[in-house]
Enzyme design. Structure first.
Site, PDB file in Angstrom:
ATOM      1  N   SER A 250      66.577  40.936 102.953  1.00  0.00           N
ATOM      2  CA  SER A 250      67.131  41.371 104.029  1.00  0.00           C
ATOM      3  C   SER A 250      66.731  40.416 105.233  1.00  0.00           C
ATOM      4  O   SER A 250      66.967  39.414 105.212  1.00  0.00           O
ATOM      5  CB  SER A 250      66.918  42.892 104.464  1.00  0.00           C
ATOM      6  OG  SER A 250      67.632  43.395 105.538  1.00  0.00           O
TER       7      SER A 250
ATOM      8  N   ASP B 119      77.058  47.113  99.952  1.00  0.00           N
ATOM      9  CA  ASP B 119      76.059  47.049 100.753  1.00  0.00           C
ATOM     10  C   ASP B 119      76.497  47.356 102.310  1.00  0.00           C
ATOM     11  O   ASP B 119      77.098  46.488 102.999  1.00  0.00           O
ATOM     12  CB  ASP B 119      75.393  45.777 100.758  1.00  0.00           C
ATOM     13  CG  ASP B 119      73.831  45.506 101.375  1.00  0.00           C
ATOM     14  OD1 ASP B 119      73.632  46.624 102.401  1.00  0.00           O
ATOM     15  OD2 ASP B 119      73.233  44.632 101.021  1.00  0.00           O
TER      16      ASP B 119
ATOM     17  N   HIS C  79      71.302  48.411  99.545  1.00  0.00           N
ATOM     18  CA  HIS C  79      70.875  47.274 100.351  1.00  0.00           C
ATOM     19  C   HIS C  79      69.364  46.699  99.693  1.00  0.00           C
ATOM     20  O   HIS C  79      68.515  46.004 100.176  1.00  0.00           O
ATOM     21  CB  HIS C  79      70.618  47.585 101.925  1.00  0.00           C
ATOM     22  CG  HIS C  79      70.201  46.387 102.677  1.00  0.00           C
ATOM     23  ND1 HIS C  79      70.983  45.247 102.737  1.00  0.00           N
ATOM     24  CD2 HIS C  79      69.240  46.093 103.532  1.00  0.00           C
ATOM     25  CE1 HIS C  79      70.421  44.299 103.680  1.00  0.00           C
ATOM     26  NE2 HIS C  79      69.464  44.851 104.185  1.00  0.00           N
TER      27      HIS C  79
END
Length: 266
Positions: free
Chosen positions: A95, A216, A244
């Site tokens: 991320s 996502d 995610h």
């Protein structure tokens, strides 16, 4: 200060193998990689850490000024690499940590020789490109987080994790969020969701693997395509995974993609 203690650094795996550094995302800690470490440990020296303010890091080392930008987190990465004298490491960032890795590689190119970006997002707000949220969405998200962090955690964790048929995954993420100091989480959240690292992608000069998921809510596939186009010579792999956090929801597919990339560098 003992940097290794500050960031709760853990080193495992093959002490003679190439180095892989695993970096967690906002609201998480190094435990999020527990299903990836066994896939790497035989052949690679694996370095894990917690960003200051997360996990079992030294909370007294937290600085609101330093961690108000991703550069502060990137400095943590570089200082950990320096303390361990790492060279040509592969940095695996989940991320927002994918962008932290981009900045760290630019700060210390001799330390980081390749990047793996897991569900990366250089910009969360839609502004001429698809980031996943409009500006009002982000304002409301941050206001909710600041008003009631524990309540925000229980609502957002299922959205972030996806895989609603597996509630234990969202529960784990909720618990991870709730274990983070709310004030430090507030600063990290603003740093994450208001960041714009799109221009930084063009400067990447190391081999890069971009991993996206089929669905996502935080980093839609348009984002993966944008990152792939922006990073010269990068490879894009779409995992058979939703949510995610594919390292938890689809560890086999995630680990296979990472190890294939690593094997290509040996």
């Amino acid at each position: 200060m003992d940097i290794l203690r500050r960031n709760n650094v853990t080193v495992t795996g093959n002490p003679h193998g190439p180095v892989v550094v695993l970096a967690h995302a906002f609201g998480c800690d190094q435990n999020m990689w527990r299903l990836t470490v066994p896939a790497l440990a035989e052949d690679y020296r694996v370095v894990l850490f917690d960003y200051v303010g997360s996990g079992r890091s030294d909370l007294t080392a937290f600085s609101a000024e330093r961690y108000a930008s991703l550069d502060g987190y990137a400095r943590d990465v570089v200082e950990v690499c320096e303390a361990l004298d790492l060279r040509d490491a592969v940095f695996v960032g989940h991320s927002v940590s994918a962008m932290t890795g981009v900045l760290a590689a630019r700060q210390a190119p001799e330390r980081i020789g390749a990047l793996v970006m897991v569900a990366p997002s250089p910009r969360y707000i839609d502004d001429g490109y698809r980031g996943g949220f409009d500006e009002q969405d982000i304002d409301e998200l941050l206001a909710s987080l600041e008003a009631n962090y524990l309540g925000w955690s229980s609502v957002m964790a299922p959205v972030i994790m996806g895989n609603l048929e597996r509630p234990e995954l969202a529960e784990e993420l909720t618990n991870s969020f709730c274990a983070t100091d709310p004030e430090m989480a507030r600063i990290f959240a603003r740093t994450t969701f208001l960041s714009d690292s799109r221009d930084d992608l063009k400067s990447v000069a190391v081999p890069t693997l971009v991993l996206e998921c089929t669905e996502d809510a935080i980093a839609p596939r348009e984002v993966g395509a944008f990152v792939h186009r922006s990073v010269p010579g990068s490879t894009l792999v779409t995992l058979d995974a939703t949510g995610h956090c594919p390292q938890l929801s689809a560890p086999e597919a995630t680990n296979e993609a990472i190890t294939a990339f690593l094997a290509g560098r040996r």
